[in-house]
Design an enzyme around this catalytic site. Structure first.
Site, mmCIF file in Angstrom:
data_model
loop_
_atom_site.group_PDB
_atom_site.id
_atom_site.type_symbol
_atom_site.label_atom_id
_atom_site.label_comp_id
_atom_site.label_asym_id
_atom_site.label_seq_id
_atom_site.Cartn_x
_atom_site.Cartn_y
_atom_site.Cartn_z
ATOM 1 N N GLU A 37 0.936 -1.238 0.037
ATOM 2 C CA GLU A 37 -0.065 0.033 0.001
ATOM 3 C C GLU A 37 0.871 1.106 -0.071
ATOM 4 O O GLU A 37 0.399 2.401 0.353
ATOM 5 C CB GLU A 37 -1.082 -0.010 1.201
ATOM 6 N N HIS A 51 -4.316 1.842 7.415
ATOM 7 C CA HIS A 51 -3.156 2.019 7.293
ATOM 8 C C HIS A 51 -2.199 2.561 8.348
ATOM 9 O O HIS A 51 -2.998 2.938 9.209
ATOM 10 C CB HIS A 51 -2.807 2.782 5.960
ATOM 11 N N CYS A 93 -2.893 11.417 3.689
ATOM 12 C CA CYS A 93 -3.124 10.532 2.472
ATOM 13 C C CYS A 93 -2.795 11.320 1.107
ATOM 14 O O CYS A 93 -2.429 10.740 0.200
ATOM 15 C CB CYS A 93 -4.598 10.155 2.725
#
Length: 444
Positions: A174, A250, A371
């Protein structure tokens, strides 16, 4: 060698929408199928970039990906003209059409993992595009991510851009959302911390039970090998499976680092003491002391951290030797978080300033300030060698605001995804953007 860290923010695309596709991302799931405002989303992101650039922080952008993803739709049997493909997908599988229109590439923390040249064996800056194979709507992103990175960082004397790892569960990757670099300064050798959620080849290892662990240990190790990282300066830490099951999909939703500081929640890691011990020993090898800033559960419960995206903030070094924490407005609206932050700044810690931004359009889709950006430490030579058209300047800001005002809708409903006119609007907007940024051929 001196280096400066740049944040490459994702420019929100013209088809920004809330499809609620990311199981395990609580904010995304809670806003499924509500109307979005692509124009406001893009303007909010640009305002953040402009403000940080004006403060003297290194700021650049990564362009949005083309939407809808016709390659995905055609690969699974939808045929005909583009309009026919959209019509068939809307009738037979609206969810797959939503996947093809996914807005998630705006979160460039997932675009790749980055290792500065000070850390790599060959002295080049390395990128590995993240395969994001846990979710259909993200699993196709890596092709365009690698293409964009190669267009911007094309000088192979200075840069190496690696393709994504194999798209199998064993190598779920990721990107930078599960990677943190700690260092004395950005130009010297640092410690690269990879946080993983599960181990593919160890059936006895702990793992979450409700939500998926998207990053594997095997993927993190593979990226470290590709980047030529030193074993003594690379640390692998398991994320706490229990917090993954609470919506911490995450690591950057529960911890953030900058320079020698690690700002983290008490429940972030499966073995907190072991994780800190590894980091301290590794950082001693690069002449730095770890500054661990721990947030206790008693002060900020995990649910409040997730709701506010406290840890999905940007931690930035200032000229006075202190750090600023770039937070979403939601941090002021969750009582426990607001109280904690007020005490943190007053305590004399390394963090002495809070910078607030309204990023509600991004937050409602499940992503906050951290993000939205990919961190890249660049030496002067590397900064000069990369494509200059993506650095945020006052002139570029005003050009992009005018571009957004011209091309973006201010309301997008789920049903609009079936409209061929939307696809045409996005295509025209991105063709013009490629000219603005000086990146011809960026899109198919």
């Amino acid at each position: 060698m001196s280096a400066r860290e740049f944040n490459f923010d994702g420019l929100v695309g013209p088809s920004h929408n809330y499809a609620g596709l990311s199981f395990g991302n609580v904010a995304s799931f809670n806003n499924v199928k509500s109307a979005s405002n692509p124009k406001l989303a893009a303007l909010q992101g640009l305002a953040k970039m402009r403000a940080l650039a004006a403060r003297g922080f290194g700021q650049a952008l990564l362009p949005p990906q083309d939407r809808p993803n016709f390659r995905l739709l055609r690969s699974i049997g939808f045929t005909g003209t583009d309009a026919e493909v959209l019509s068939k997908a809307a009738k037979e599988s609206p969810v797959i059409l939503a996947c093809a229109y996914s807005a998630s590439p705006m979160w460039t923390a997932n675009a790749a993992t980055v290792s500065p040249s000070a850390d790599s064996a060959d002295g080049r800056l390395h990128f590995t595009a993240a395969n994001l194979n846990n979710k259909l709507h993200r699993a196709f992103e890596h092709t365009q991510s690698a293409r964009a990175l190669r267009a911007i960082f094309k000088d192979e004397k200075h840069f190496a851009v690696h393709d994504a790892l194999p798209g199998t569960p064993a190598f779920g990757d990721e990107g930078a959302a599960n990677h943190t670099r700690l260092c004395k300064d950005h130009g010297s050798a640092g410690v690269e911390m990879f946080v993983y959620g599960r181990t593919e080849f160890d059936a006895s290892a702990s793992a979450p039970k409700k939500f998926p662990a998207r990053q594997t240990l095997e993927a993190s190790q593979a990226v470290a090998r590709l980047h030529g990282l030193s074993a003594e300066r690379t640390v692998y830490i398991q994320q706490n499976p229990d917090v993954i099951d609470q919506g911490v999909f995450h690591n950057d939703v529960i911890a953030v680092g900058n320079a020698n500081a690690l700002f983290y929640h008490e429940q972030a890691f499966a073995d907190e003491a072991g994780a800190l011990d590894q980091l301290r020993r590794a950082m001693a090898g690069v002449g730095a002391d770890l500054n661990a800033i721990r947030v206790d559960t008693a002060k900020v419960p995990v649910a409040d951290a997730v709701a506010s995206y406290l840890f999905n903030s940007q931690l930035l070094s200032k000229d006075n030797g202190k750090m600023a924490l770039v937070i979403p407005q939601e941090c002021q609206e969750v009582a426990s978080v607001a109280a904690y932050l007020e005490g943190l700044v007053a305590s004399g810690s390394a963090i002495d300033e809070l910078i607030h931004f309204d990023l509600r359009q991004s937050m409602r889709n499940g992503g906050g300030p951290a993000c939205l950006r990919l961190r890249v430490a660049l030496t002067d030579a590397e900064a000069a060698a990369m494509h200059q058209g993506v650095f945020m300047t006052e002139a570029l800001y005003h050009t992009l605001v005018a571009w957004v005002e011209k091309h973006y809708r201010d309301r997008l409903e789920p049903a609009d995804l079936a409209d061929p006119q939307l696809a045409i609007e996005v295509h025209n907007a991105l063709e013009e953007l490629s000219r603005i940024l000086g990146l011809p051929g960026l899109y198919d």
